[in-house]
Design an enzyme around this catalytic site. Structure first.
Site, mmCIF file in Angstrom:
data_model
loop_
_atom_site.group_PDB
_atom_site.id
_atom_site.type_symbol
_atom_site.label_atom_id
_atom_site.label_comp_id
_atom_site.label_asym_id
_atom_site.label_seq_id
_atom_site.Cartn_x
_atom_site.Cartn_y
_atom_site.Cartn_z
ATOM 1 N N CYS A 404 7.520 12.785 38.893
ATOM 2 C CA CYS A 404 7.807 13.435 40.169
ATOM 3 C C CYS A 404 7.225 12.678 41.351
ATOM 4 O O CYS A 404 7.596 12.936 42.502
ATOM 5 C CB CYS A 404 7.273 14.871 40.147
ATOM 6 S SG CYS A 404 8.420 16.007 39.361
ATOM 7 N N LYS A 407 9.854 11.052 43.581
ATOM 8 C CA LYS A 407 10.852 11.843 44.295
ATOM 9 C C LYS A 407 10.831 11.557 45.788
ATOM 10 O O LYS A 407 9.838 11.066 46.333
ATOM 11 C CB LYS A 407 10.600 13.333 44.055
ATOM 12 C CG LYS A 407 10.948 13.804 42.652
ATOM 13 C CD LYS A 407 10.864 15.316 42.549
ATOM 14 C CE LYS A 407 11.351 15.804 41.203
ATOM 15 N NZ LYS A 407 11.329 17.276 41.106
ATOM 16 N N ASP A 434 16.109 27.310 45.866
ATOM 17 C CA ASP A 434 15.306 27.909 44.820
ATOM 18 C C ASP A 434 15.200 26.935 43.646
ATOM 19 O O ASP A 434 15.735 25.831 43.672
ATOM 20 C CB ASP A 434 15.886 29.254 44.376
ATOM 21 C CG ASP A 434 14.805 30.254 43.990
ATOM 22 O OD1 ASP A 434 13.824 29.813 43.370
ATOM 23 O OD2 ASP A 434 14.944 31.444 44.319
ATOM 24 N N ASP A 451 17.255 17.895 36.281
ATOM 25 C CA ASP A 451 16.111 17.079 36.690
ATOM 26 C C ASP A 451 16.099 15.803 35.867
ATOM 27 O O ASP A 451 16.563 15.788 34.715
ATOM 28 C CB ASP A 451 14.791 17.831 36.486
ATOM 29 C CG ASP A 451 13.789 17.546 37.600
ATOM 30 O OD1 ASP A 451 13.748 16.396 38.068
ATOM 31 O OD2 ASP A 451 13.068 18.477 37.994
ATOM 32 N N ASP A 474 12.051 25.035 35.483
ATOM 33 C CA ASP A 474 12.849 25.840 36.411
ATOM 34 C C ASP A 474 13.435 27.072 35.723
ATOM 35 O O ASP A 474 13.523 28.157 36.313
ATOM 36 C CB ASP A 474 13.987 24.998 36.993
ATOM 37 C CG ASP A 474 13.491 23.942 37.967
ATOM 38 O OD1 ASP A 474 12.361 24.089 38.459
ATOM 39 O OD2 ASP A 474 14.230 22.974 38.225
ATOM 40 N N GLY A 524 26.001 14.989 26.777
ATOM 41 C CA GLY A 524 25.279 14.214 27.773
ATOM 42 C C GLY A 524 25.947 12.894 28.063
ATOM 43 O O GLY A 524 27.139 12.683 27.779
ATOM 44 N N HIS A 525 25.163 11.984 28.602
ATOM 45 C CA HIS A 525 25.689 10.693 29.037
ATOM 46 C C HIS A 525 24.578 9.659 28.929
ATOM 47 O O HIS A 525 23.393 9.969 29.124
ATOM 48 C CB HIS A 525 26.165 10.782 30.488
ATOM 49 C CG HIS A 525 26.789 9.515 31.001
ATOM 50 N ND1 HIS A 525 28.042 9.099 30.643
ATOM 51 C CD2 HIS A 525 26.297 8.568 31.840
ATOM 52 C CE1 HIS A 525 28.317 7.947 31.232
ATOM 53 N NE2 HIS A 525 27.268 7.605 31.963
ATOM 54 N N ASP A 610 7.762 26.761 39.416
ATOM 55 C CA ASP A 610 6.953 25.790 38.681
ATOM 56 C C ASP A 610 6.453 24.741 39.664
ATOM 57 O O ASP A 610 7.108 24.394 40.639
ATOM 58 C CB ASP A 610 7.730 25.157 37.529
ATOM 59 C CG ASP A 610 8.982 24.416 37.963
ATOM 60 O OD1 ASP A 610 9.540 24.764 39.022
ATOM 61 O OD2 ASP A 610 9.412 23.508 37.232
#
Length: 725
Positions: A404, A407, A434, A451, A474, A524-525, A610
Site C-alpha cells: 500500500c 498507492k 466506501d 485491490d 474490505d 482471473g487474468h 480496514d
C-alpha cells in the site's frame, strides 16, 4: 535490485549456516543475471556458533550473536522462505517443507548444520535441550536464567557430554549464573575417562579451568534417563538439575535418513566440488556434510573456508562453466572460551590460555560478524546524462515502496473521483468512497471490491497470502461473508518452467486463504511485466439487511483496532537494509493471518473499515467525515509492530507517508509514534466503532482469538477531526 533480464534458473539455499550466509554476502556483490536465489530457513536470524559461549556467559547480547539472514537476503536480492526443510524429491527437484507446499529448484545447496538432540535417551525430548540447534538452546538458556533470577528455578545445570562443546558451555553457564548473584551447581557427565577430543595437555588445562569455575566433571558414566528432577545415572544416582543440556556429540538431522541422499553416519556425502555424490544439481556444506575424500571434524572453520568455493561453484553450475575444488586444511587453531573473558588456544597439541587470547578470539569473532552486518554500498545504475526536468527530483526521493505504500495519495484519488458523474442505478446502492461497492441482486446484498499490490517481498507464496488477506479486508470490514475471487497476476519475465512454479506458489497460497474464508477462486487474468504484482477482485454476501459502512458511527462509541500499525515504515526500512530481520519476519507472519474471525466478533459494530493505504489516521478520518463526528485517540494504547517506532525516529517513512499526513492532520504531539498514525498499512487491522460498554469484552475475545487488538480512543460530537491525548 530487480534485473531487466529474464529469470531462467532457481538456486535454493536450504539452511542459514555460516557458508550460506557468506554466499549471500558474496552474491549481493556479484549476482548472476538470470538466477532467482532463494534461502529456506526456520528463522529470520541464525546464531553465530563462535560467539555462542560468550553469549551464554553474558559477554554478548542476542543481537551481537545473531546473523540477520533477512537483511543479507535483501542485499543479495534473494527471497527468504521461513520454514523448515523436511525432505527432498531429487527426481522432481522438490524440497519438501514443514508448513507450506514444496519448493522447486534447478540447483540447490544444503547447509542445515547438526543437532545435539539425544532422541534415543529416555526423557530427553521432554526435559532437556540440545546445545544445537543453537537458536533453540540460546532461547531456553535465556528463559532459564530469568527463572533463576525470579526464584522459580534452582541454578543447577547438567551437561551430557564432556567434549570441547560441553566443557565450554558448562563454564559459560557457571560464569553467567555467578554473575547473576546465584551459586551455580553445574555438572558435566562424560562416558569417557576424561575430556573428549583434545590432547592430554589441553585436557589438563581445561580441567583446571572447570575447577576454577566450580564445574563438576563426572567421568566414566552414562546418562540413563532425563527426568524433571535431573539426569539419572547407572545404579539410580541422580544429578539434580533444573536445566539439562545435551552436548554428547554431533548428530545429523533425522529427516535426512528418510531421503535417498548418499549418507555416511547420517551426514551427506559430498565430493571435492562440494557437490552431493552422483548429483550435479545438489551441493552440501558445513556440519551436515561429510567430505568423502577429506574427512574432517565438525568445525566452523571449514564452513567459512568453503564459502568462496560454493559461491563460485553455484555460479558455475548455473552458467555451465568448470567447478573449483575444495581442499580443507588438516589442522586448525582452536580457541576455547573458559567462562570469563579468558580463552585457551590449542593447535598441534600445544595449548596456552589467558585474557589476551580471549581478546584475540573476540576480535576474530566480531570481525566475522561485522563483515555480515556492515554490508557494502553497491553502485546504483548509471543515470542518463540529460533528462527532462523533474526526473532527478523523483529519482532522488525515497525508493518507491511496495504494497500500500505504492498507492496514490488520497487527495489525488479524491480529485479524480470528484469528476465522476454518479451512475443512477437502483441496484447500485453506493457510490465511490466506501470500502467496497454494495449491489442489490434480488433480495441479496452483495459487496464487491478489488485491490492489487506491488510486491514488497520476493516470495510469491507469502506475497499472495498477504495480498489475499488484504483484499478480503474490505469484505470483512463491511460485515459480509466472502463469496468469490478473481485473480490478477503480473509475473516478471522468466523461463516457462519458472512461470509454472511461480504460478503454483501464488495460486496455492491464494486458494488456501480464500478457501479458509469460505470463498472460491473462479477465474482471473495473468500477464508478464517488469515485476511481480498480485491482485484480487472479491465479492461477498451480506447476511442482514445492510452492510456495515463508515457512516453509522455514534457519539460515545469506542474505537477498536485489531492489528498493530507501522508496517509501511518497517517495509521502507527493510528496502534500505535497515530493518531487523526478526521484526520483519514477525510482522509478515501477522500480516498473512486472516481476520475473518475478528470480523465475526465485530459484526455488531456501528461503523467499520480496514486500515490500509491511507493509514490509521486517514481511515479514521473517513469514519469521522462520513458520520459527522470527531475522534480522540490515546496514543499509548495504539499497538505498533516491533521496531517501527525506532525506525520512524530514525527518519524511515513510506513514500505515501507525507500525502497521508497532509490529507488527515492529527492534533497533538508530533512524536515518532504519532507519525505512525499516517503510515500506510498493508493487510492492516480492522478499525471498528462499537458501543462503549461492549469494547473491553470484545477486545478480550479478539485477543483470545490471537489478534493484537486494543481500545485506542472514542468518538464525540463535533466537526471531523482527530486529537491525541
Amino acid at each position: 535490485m530487480q534485473s531487466d533480464l529474464p529469470l531462467t534458473r532457481d538456486i535454493v539455499l536450504v539452511g542459514g549456516g555460516h557458508t550460506h550466509a557468506l554466499v549471500l554476502r558474496k552474491w549481493g556483490m556479484a549476482p548472476l543475471p538470470g538466477v532467482r536465489l532463494t534461502m529456506i530457513n526456520p528463522g529470520a536470524t541464525a546464531p553465530y556458533s563462535g560467539m555462542l559461549p560468550g553469549h551464554i556467559a553474558g559477554h554478548y547480547t542476542r543481537e551481537e550473536l545473531e546473523i540477520d539472514l533477512l537483511r543479507l537476503a535483501r542485499f543479495a536480492g534473494a527471497r527468504v522462505i521461513l520454514d523448515r526443510a523436511v525432505g527432498f524429491d531429487r527426481d522432481q527437484r522438490l524440497i519438501h517443507l514443514k508448513n507450506r507446499p514444496p519448493v522447486a529448484y534447478d540447483i540447490a545447496s544444503i547447509d542445515i548444520g547438526i543437532t545435539a538432540e539425544m532422541d534415543a535417551l529416555p526423557g530427553f525430548a521432554e526435559h532437556a535441550v540440545g546445545a544445537k540447534p543453537l537458536d533453540i538452546y540460546s532461547d531456553r538458556w535465556r528463559d532459564f536464567r530469568a527463572r533463576v533470577a525470579a526464584g522459580q528455578a534452582a541454578p543447577q545445570v547438567a551437561v551430557i557430554g564432556g567434549g570441547v562443546a560441553g566443557v565450554e558451555l558448562s563454564m559459560a553457564m557457571a560464569h553467567a549464573l555467578r554473575s547473576d548473584g546465584a551459586t551455580p551447581g553445574v555438572t558435566v557427565i562424560e562416558s569417557g575417562e576424561g575430556i573428549n577430543g583434545v590432547p592430554h595437555a589441553t585436557g589438563r588445562k581445561l580441567a583446571r579451568a572447570m575447577t576454577d569455575q566450580g564445574v563438576r566433571f563426572v567421568a566414566g558414566t552414562r546418562a540413563q534417563e532425563v527426568t524433571a528432577q535431573g539426569v539419572v545415572l547407572p545404579g539410580g544416582e541422580m544429578v539434580r538439575a533444573d536445566l539439562v543440556v545435551g552436548a554428547a556429540g554431533a548428530y545429523p538431522h533425522g529427516w535426512l535418513a528418510d531421503t535417498d541422499l548418499p549418507l555416511t553416519d547420517g551426514f551427506i556425502n559430498i565430493d571435492e566440488t562440494l557437490q552431493v555424490q552422483s548429483d550435479p544439481a545438489l551441493f552440501a556444506c558445513g556440519d551436515c556434510a561429510h567430505m568423502v575424500a577429506h574427512p574432517r571434524p565438525k568445525a566452523g572453520v571449514f564452513a567459512v573456508r568453503a564459502a568462496p568455493i560454493l559461491f563460485d561453484n553455484l555460479r558455475a553450475a548455473a552458467s555451465g562453466t568448470p567447478l573449483r575444488i575444495f581442499k580443507p586444511q588438516r589442522d586448525y587453531l582452536k580457541l576455547i572460551s573458559l567462562g570469563g573473558k579468558v580463552a585457551l588456544a590449542e593447535k598441534l597439541g600445544f595449548a596456552l590460555s589467558g585474557p589476551l587470547l580471549w581478546r584475540w578470539k573476540n576480535r576474530i569473532d566480531t570481525k566475522f560478524m561485522h563483515s555480515l552486518d556492515a554490508l557494502p554500498q553497491m553502485d546504483s545504475p548509471t543515470r542518463p546524462a540529460t533528462m527532462a526536468q523533474g526526473v532527478a527530483d523523483i529519482l532522488d526521493a525515497k525508493p518507491l515502496c511496495g504494497g500500500c505504500g505504492a498507492k496514490l495519495g488520497g487527495d489525488v484519488l479524491q480529485q479524480s473521483l470528484d469528476t465522476l458523474k454518479p451512475l443512477q442505478r437502483p441496484d447500485v446502492l453506493t457510490g465511490p468512497g466506501d470500502d467496497a461497492a454494495v449491489l442489490r441482486i434480488g433480495d441479496q446484498r452483495q459487496v464487491i471490491t478489488t485491490d492489487h499490490l506491488r510486491a514488497f517481498v520476493d516470495d510469491p507464496y507469502m506475497m499472495a497470502r498477504i495480498t489475499a488477506v488484504h483484499a478480503l479486508g474490505d469484505i470483512w470490514a463491511m460485515g459480509a461473508q466472502p463469496q468469490a475471487a478473481l485473480v490478477q497476476i503480473i509475473l516478471p519475465r522468466m523461463a516457462p518452467h519458472m512461470q509454472a512454479r511461480t504460478m503454483d506458489e501464488v495460486m496455492s497460497a491464494a486458494n488456501d486463504v480464500f478457501t479458509h474464508a469460505g470463498a472460491g477462486i473462479v477465474g482471473g487474468h495473468s500477464t508478464m511485466g517488469s515485476e511481480l504484482t498480485i491482485g484480487f477482485t472479491v465479492t461477498g454476501l451480506v447476511a442482514g439487511s445492510a452492510p456495515i459502512t463508515v457512516t453509522g458511527a455514534r457519539a460515545g462509541d469506542a474505537l477498536i483496532v485489531t492489528r498493530p500499525i507501522g508496517s509501511g515504515t518497517v517495509l521502507a526500512a527493510d528496502m534500505m537494509g535497515q530493518a531487523n530481520g526478526r521484526h520483519v519476519a514477525a510482522m509478515l507472519a501477522q500480516m498473512a493471518k486472516p481476520q475473518g474471525d475478528a470480523a465475526q466478533l465485530l459484526a455488531g459494530a456501528h461503523a467499520m473499515t480496514d486500515v490500509t493505504g491511507f493509514g490509521l489516521a486517514g481511515h479514521l478520518m473517513t469514519i469521522c467525515r462520513a458520520s459527522g463526528l470527531s475522534a480522540t485517540l490515546t496514543l499509548d494504547a495504539v499497538p505498533i509492530y516491533d521496531g517501527a517506532e525506532a525506525l520512524a525516529a530514525q527518519g524511515h517513512h513510506s513514500t505515501l507517508f507525507q500525502p497521508n499526513r497532509d490529507a488527515a492532520p492529527v492534533l497533538g504531539a508530533d512524536t515518532a509514534k504519532a507519525q505512525l498514525l499516517h503510515d500506510p498499512q498493508t493487510a492492516g487491522g480492522l478499525l471498528a466503532a462499537v458501543a462503549p460498554d461492549q469494547a473491553e469484552g470484545l477486545v478480550m475475545e479478539l485477543r483470545a482469538a490471537g489478534h493484537d487488538a486494543a481500545v485506542i480512543g472514542h468518538l464525540s460530537d463535533g466537526p471531523a477531526s482527530i486529537t491525541l491525548r
